[in-house]
Design an enzyme around this catalytic site. Structure first.
Site, PDB file in Angstrom:
ATOM      1  N   GLU A 125     -31.685 -36.007 -23.117  1.00 43.81           N
ATOM      2  CA  GLU A 125     -32.898 -36.797 -23.307  1.00 43.81           C
ATOM      3  C   GLU A 125     -33.109 -37.687 -22.086  1.00 43.81           C
ATOM      4  OE1 GLU A 125     -33.805 -37.108 -27.803  1.00 43.81           O
ATOM      5  OE2 GLU A 125     -32.618 -38.845 -27.253  1.00 43.81           O
ATOM      6  N   ASN A 127     -35.525 -37.361 -35.184  1.00 45.22           N
ATOM      7  CA  ASN A 127     -34.932 -38.700 -35.148  1.00 45.22           C
ATOM      8  C   ASN A 127     -36.049 -39.682 -35.497  1.00 45.22           C
ATOM      9  OD1 ASN A 127     -33.804 -41.156 -34.564  1.00 45.22           O
ATOM     10  ND2 ASN A 127     -33.511 -40.772 -32.367  1.00 45.22           N
ATOM     11  N   LYS A 161     -35.891 -42.771 -36.003  1.00 41.67           N
ATOM     12  CA  LYS A 161     -35.668 -44.115 -35.438  1.00 41.67           C
ATOM     13  C   LYS A 161     -35.929 -45.172 -36.515  1.00 41.67           C
ATOM     14  CE  LYS A 161     -36.544 -42.219 -30.898  1.00 41.67           C
ATOM     15  NZ  LYS A 161     -37.010 -42.374 -29.532  1.00 41.67           N
ATOM     16  N   HIS A 169     -27.349 -42.440 -28.411  1.00 37.55           N
ATOM     17  CA  HIS A 169     -28.764 -42.361 -28.038  1.00 37.55           C
ATOM     18  C   HIS A 169     -29.040 -43.395 -26.944  1.00 37.55           C
ATOM     19  CE1 HIS A 169     -33.118 -42.559 -28.233  1.00 37.55           C
ATOM     20  NE2 HIS A 169     -33.083 -41.376 -28.823  1.00 37.55           N
ATOM     21  N   SER A 175     -40.432 -36.720 -25.708  1.00 39.39           N
ATOM     22  CA  SER A 175     -41.844 -36.352 -25.860  1.00 39.39           C
ATOM     23  C   SER A 175     -42.046 -34.865 -26.149  1.00 39.39           C
ATOM     24  CB  SER A 175     -42.660 -36.790 -24.637  1.00 39.39           C
ATOM     25  OG  SER A 175     -42.601 -38.204 -24.500  1.00 39.39           O
ATOM     26  N   GLU A 231     -31.329 -45.406 -26.593  1.00 39.20           N
ATOM     27  CA  GLU A 231     -31.738 -46.726 -27.112  1.00 39.20           C
ATOM     28  C   GLU A 231     -30.512 -47.529 -27.543  1.00 39.20           C
ATOM     29  OE1 GLU A 231     -34.611 -45.122 -29.853  1.00 39.20           O
ATOM     30  OE2 GLU A 231     -35.826 -44.495 -28.142  1.00 39.20           O
ATOM     31  N   GLY A 240     -40.563 -41.291 -25.669  1.00 41.70           N
ATOM     32  CA  GLY A 240     -41.645 -42.132 -26.176  1.00 41.70           C
ATOM     33  C   GLY A 240     -42.709 -42.444 -25.141  1.00 41.70           C
TER      34      GLY A 240
HETATM   35  P1  13P Z   1     -39.866 -39.060 -28.532  1.00 41.31           P
HETATM   36  O1  13P Z   1     -39.952 -37.628 -29.046  1.00 41.31           O
HETATM   37  O2  13P Z   1     -40.674 -40.002 -29.336  1.00 41.31           O
HETATM   38  O3  13P Z   1     -40.107 -39.120 -27.067  1.00 41.31           O
HETATM   39  O4  13P Z   1     -38.335 -39.502 -28.763  1.00 41.31           O
HETATM   40  C1  13P Z   1     -37.323 -38.688 -28.309  1.00 41.31           C
HETATM   41  C2  13P Z   1     -36.040 -39.229 -28.807  1.00 41.31           C
HETATM   42  O5  13P Z   1     -35.587 -40.274 -28.389  1.00 41.31           O
HETATM   43  C3  13P Z   1     -35.332 -38.461 -29.847  1.00 41.31           C
HETATM   44  O6  13P Z   1     -34.052 -38.939 -30.051  1.00 41.31           O
END
Ligand code: 13P
Length: 258
Positions: free
Chosen positions: A170, A11, A13, A98, A216, A100, A176
């Site tokens: 997640e 992903n 982003k 997601h 992560s 976010e 992150g």
């Molecule tokens: P990170 O791997 O940067 O923690 O992000 C995970 C994520 O949100 C994947 O959709």
């Protein structure tokens, strides 16, 4: 050896300019066919780059997916993209719900459910994201939160529709942050999720459903997470932006599937 093929999904982003996106995608598509025929690999670039990325990678073995979509087919929704647009760009997957999107754009379980239905109607496989916040975990509510999200996502879906979903657990506190769920925490939630899918859909569907871990996940911790019996792949943010790291994660999955 797992009875489900690993899915390693990146992903990206809101990262990469178009030339970088094409370079990164081309590097990932250069992974050997031997590996790509045993591990399913998916990249989810920003929407603007979907068609050029798809055009740049000649192998159909690396799939391309979107990070979000609108639930309507078309119309006056300025700035949005629809399932048919994503499908017509050569994509086969879409990430939905997601954390976010839930956190910054107010997406609810009911909205995610509408998006899932529209994605399925256009032959896009939804990767449905679920996961608790730190406060919720500290209060011992992680399973309750995830159960509500799963039930909301599955509302009014037939078993035939439900069996097409991929789930990504997640935990929000691991996204992150460099703080990963321990393999035990992740396995325990994935096992609970599989039981839940069994109760809500069927045991047969639950046994086949792919449950990804995200938060992560990186080249260093991939082996211990992917080795867990109920973890069938990863949804990777930061580490998917570096071809070598993403490649290492894919190779790890390959090794574990041999
Ligand atoms: P990170 O791997 O940067 O923690 O992000 C995970 C994520 O949100 C994947 O959709």
């Amino acid at each position: 050896m797992k009875n489900r093929t690993f899915l390693i999904a990146g992903n990206w982003k809101m990262n990469t300019l178009q030339p970088d996106a094409i370079t990164l995608a081309t590097q990932i598509a250069a992974i050997s066919t031997e590996i790509l025929s045993s591990v399913e690999v998916l990249i989810c670039p920003p929407a603007l780059h979907l068609a050029p990325v798809k055009a740049a990678i000649e192998t159909a073995e690396v799939k391309v997916g979107a990070q979000n979509m609108h639930q309507a087919l078309s119309g006056a929704y300025t700035g949005e993209i629809s399932a048919p647009m994503i499908a017509s760009s050569g994509c086969s997957y879409v990430i939905l719900g997601h954390s976010e999107r839930r956190q910054y754009f107010g997406e609810t379980d009911a909205l995610v459910n509408l998006k899932i239905k529209q994605a399925l109607a256009h032959n896009l496989t939804p990767i449905v994201c679920i996961g608790e916040t730190l406060t919720e975990r500290e209060a011992g509510l992680e399973l309750a939160v995830v159960t509500t999200q799963v039930k909301g996502a599955l509302a009014n879906l037939t078993a035939e529709e439900a069996q097409q979903l991929v789930w990504a657990y997640e935990p929000v506190w691991a996204i992150g942050t460099g703080k990963t769920a321990t393999p035990e925490q992740a396995q325990s939630m994935h096992a609970a999720l599989r039981t839940l899918v069994g109760e809500l859909v069927s045991d047969e569907v639950a046994a086949r459903t792919r449950l990804l871990y995200g938060g992560s996940l990186n080249a260093a911790n991939a082996a211990e997470l992917l080795a867990q019996p109920d973890i069938d792949g990863g949804l990777i943010g930061g580490a998917s932006l570096k071809a070598t790291d993403f490649g290492t994660i894919i190779q790890t999955a390959f090794r574990l599937s041999a």
